[in-house]
Structure formats: structure tokens, C-alpha cells
Design an enzyme around this catalytic site. Structure first.
Site, PDB file in Angstrom:
ATOM      1  N   HIS A  44       0.824  -1.207   0.000  1.00  0.00           N
ATOM      2  CA  HIS A  44       0.000   0.000   0.000  1.00  0.00           C
ATOM      3  C   HIS A  44       0.864   1.266   0.000  1.00  0.00           C
ATOM      4  O   HIS A  44       0.417   2.334   0.394  1.00  0.00           O
ATOM      5  CB  HIS A  44      -0.963  -0.004   1.182  1.00  0.00           C
ATOM      6  CG  HIS A  44      -2.060  -1.016   1.021  1.00  0.00           C
ATOM      7  ND1 HIS A  44      -1.825  -2.354   1.130  1.00  0.00           N
ATOM      8  CD2 HIS A  44      -3.368  -0.879   0.721  1.00  0.00           C
ATOM      9  CE1 HIS A  44      -2.953  -3.008   0.926  1.00  0.00           C
ATOM     10  NE2 HIS A  44      -3.902  -2.146   0.659  1.00  0.00           N
ATOM     11  N   VAL A 173      -3.107  -2.146  16.034  1.00  0.00           N
ATOM     12  CA  VAL A 173      -3.483  -3.315  15.243  1.00  0.00           C
ATOM     13  C   VAL A 173      -4.231  -2.841  14.002  1.00  0.00           C
ATOM     14  O   VAL A 173      -5.079  -1.951  14.078  1.00  0.00           O
ATOM     15  CB  VAL A 173      -4.336  -4.316  16.054  1.00  0.00           C
ATOM     16  CG1 VAL A 173      -5.661  -3.719  16.483  1.00  0.00           C
ATOM     17  CG2 VAL A 173      -4.572  -5.592  15.259  1.00  0.00           C
TER      18      VAL A 173
END
Length: 334
Positions: A44, A173
Site C-alpha cells: 500500500h 493493530v
């Protein structure tokens, strides 16, 4: 090959400028995508840059677009992203959620009609870096079957939670609702390696660790099996209903690359109601307890969410960001 962070930023900023992107947005988008690769999320970051430029050229991403306020109530606001850059829209939304939280203790911003935000954890790290706890999530194109289904009717709908630490090594996370994100599958396929555990089904309906086979069928496994499928569906419901934006089903009807998604950003200024240093100490005790775990055979270290990222960043700052030769050549040729 390895390329320095500054060279990556400069090259991508130049390319975006040549495709009609205003200079400040080109700088921000390039910086964030370079940072994604610097910190280990290569899929990404640099690897996705050429695809982003194609989205700009096709009109899916509108370089000049800015978010517009649709409605508000107290600590909650809803915006139309107007198909602007997913990165700049998401930065705006998380920053606005923090502003709201500074006055109310908690702030939530919903963003409809926006674009891919690239690395989801970017916005958790942004909030944690300013002392806020945070959560954010997005829906996506249909790319995961419901539990027991053959065709994809769910998104992998990434979900982020972040909590700050005093030393800046924040607990974050970033989890797609698939066992492996599509970015992880694409990277493994590019590197011609297998996944560590079964990632999905091949064309014959067999579980497989071959990322190329799963990318071909797009029949991934939900993380936690039926639990991941349920989480994915509820994240879609929350994202689309709180923003009045598109559902995964609606996104599937749009032509071209993924766009027009719905996202939610939540920031919590917990120091308004809990002593910040006490919270820091509480988090440190939890980390210490976790890291004292008895290791299974073959396990070198127990890590908390986000710990590996800092090590990757430090190494890539020193040695340069690893970049696939063909990917870099494609960027230079844009």
C-alpha cells in the site's frame, strides 16, 4: 534494489504533479505512501503508486476535491469525501475527530464517497502520536465470501485500533477481515512464496497456501472463519449506515477500480477522564505480561501489535526502502 526515503518522496511527488495533482496534495500523498513502504507495508506504498496514478487519470480520484460537511451533532460529524484522495480525506477526518475529542472527550467523523486510504494503520498511528486512543474502519469492494458461500459478497473491511505509549512505540493493530489481506497475497505472489497457513481456496475448492491460486479464485478465508465474516458484515453496516454512504453491495455496482467507499474515524481523549501517566503504566504492565509468555517451539519472540513496524522503519531508514525493480521502473516511466 533499495531507494532512499527522500528519493521515493521526490519521485512520486513529481509524478503526481505531472498528472495534475496540486503540489501540497502531491507532497502529502507521496510522503504517506513512501512512509507505508518505509514501515513495511509495501503493498500500500510504492507498489500501489502506479495504480493510484491510473485512478487519477481515469477520474476515480479527483485531485482537487475536498471533504464537505453534511451534518453534525455534538461530537459527531458526517462528511462527503467527494471522491478526493483517500489519504488526504482520511487525514482530515482523523484530525477532525481529534479536534472533537479535545472538546467532548470523544469524537467521531464519518466519511462517505471517499477513496482507498492505503495503509489503514496510518490514521491510528497519527492519533496515537498526538496522544489519543483511536479506532477507524472502512468498507471495500466485495472480495471475500460469506461463511459457507462460494462467491464474494463481503469486503475484507480493515479495522484499526491504536493506543499511545510514552516512548512513541505505539500499540496499533491493523487487521483486514480476511486471514491475509489482498496486499499480503499480492506481495507473496510477486515474491513467488507460499503463505504460512491456508489463505483460501483454489479453483478445485481445496484449501491452499498458494497466493496465486487464491488471487485467481478470490475465495479467501475470513479471519476467525465465521467470526471474521460476521465482523466484516457489521463493519460494512456501521460504515455505510453511520455515513449514509455506499455498502459493499453498492460499491460492487461502480465501474472501474475500487472507489466511493465509506469510512469511520473515532478518537478518544482519555486524559479527560483518566490520568495519562496511569494509563501509560497500565499499558506497560499489559505489554510486560504478554512478552513474558512461554514460547512455543520455533518462536523466537512474542511481540505486541505494532512492534515489528518500528524495527522495519529503522532498518529501511538506514539501508533504503526495498523496491521491486519492475515496480520502480514502472513509476519512473509514468
Amino acid at each position: 534494489m533499495r531507494v532512499t526515503f527522500d528519493d521515493v518522496c521526490a519521485t512520486m511527488t513529481e509524478k503526481l504533479g505531472k498528472h495534475g495533482v496540486p503540489s501540497e496534495k502531491a507532497r502529502i500523498v507521496s510522503y504517506e505512501m513512501a512512509t507505508n513502504s518505509l514501515e513495511g507495508t509495501y503493498t500500500h506504498g510504492i507498489n500501489r503508486f502506479a495504480r493510484l496514478v491510473r485512478a487519477v487519470d481515469s477520474g476515480i480520484v479527483r485531485p482537487d476535491a475536498e471533504p464537505s460537511l453534511l451534518s453534525s451533532f455534538g461530537a459527531v460529524e458526517r462528511y462527503d469525501g467527494n471522491l478526493g484522495f483517500g489519504i488526504t480525506n482520511a487525514i482530515f477526518a482523523m484530525d477532525r475527530a481529534m479536534e472533537l475529542a479535545s472538546g467532548h472527550g470523544i469524537g467521531m467523523v464519518g466519511m462517505m464517497n471517499t477513496n482507498h486510504w492505503m495503509r489503514a494503520s496510518t490514521y491510528g498511528y497519527r492519533a496515537a502520536g498526538k496522544g489519543y486512543a483511536a479506532m477507524c474502519f472502512t468498507n471495500t469492494i466485495p472480495n471475500m465470501p460469506a461463511w459457507g458461500a462460494l462467491d464474494s459478497r463481503l469486503g475484507n473491511n480493515p479495522f484499526v485500533m491504536a493506543f499511545p505509549r510514552k516512548d512513541g512505540r505505539h500499540i496499533v493493530v491493523d487487521s483486514a477481515m480476511t486471514q491475509f489481506s489482498y496486499g499480503a497475497l499480492e506481495l507473496a505472489a510477486m515474491e513467488d512464496r507460499s503463505m504460512s497457513v491456508a489463505a483460501g481456496y483454489d479453483k478445485d475448492g481445496n484449501l491452499t497456501t498458494d497466493p496465486k491460486a487464491v488471487l485467481e479464485t478470490r475465495r479467501t478465508i475470513p479471519a476467525g472463519f465465521w467470526k471474521g465474516a460476521a465482523m466484516s458484515f457489521l463493519l460494512d453496516i456501521f460504515a455505510s449506515c453511520l455515513t449514509l454512504g455506499r455498502t459493499v453491495a453498492d460499491i460492487s455496482k461502480l465501474e472501474g477500480d475500487e472507489h466511493g467507499v465509506s469510512q469511520v474515524f473515532i478518537a478518544i481523549d482519555y486524559a479527560k477522564f483518566a490520568d495519562r501517566n496511569d494509563a501509560f503504566d497500565t499499558a506497560e504492565r499489559a505489554i510486560a505480561f504478554l512478552k513474558e509468555s512461554e514460547k512455543a517451539e520455533g518462536t523466537k519472540e512474542i511481540v505486541y501489535p505494532g512492534e515489528r513496524m518500528m524495527r522495519t522503519r529503522e532498518r529501511n531508514l538506514k539501508e533504503g526502502i526495498p523496491v521491486d525493480d519492475d515496480v520502480w521502473r514502472t513509476i519512473l516511466d509514468l
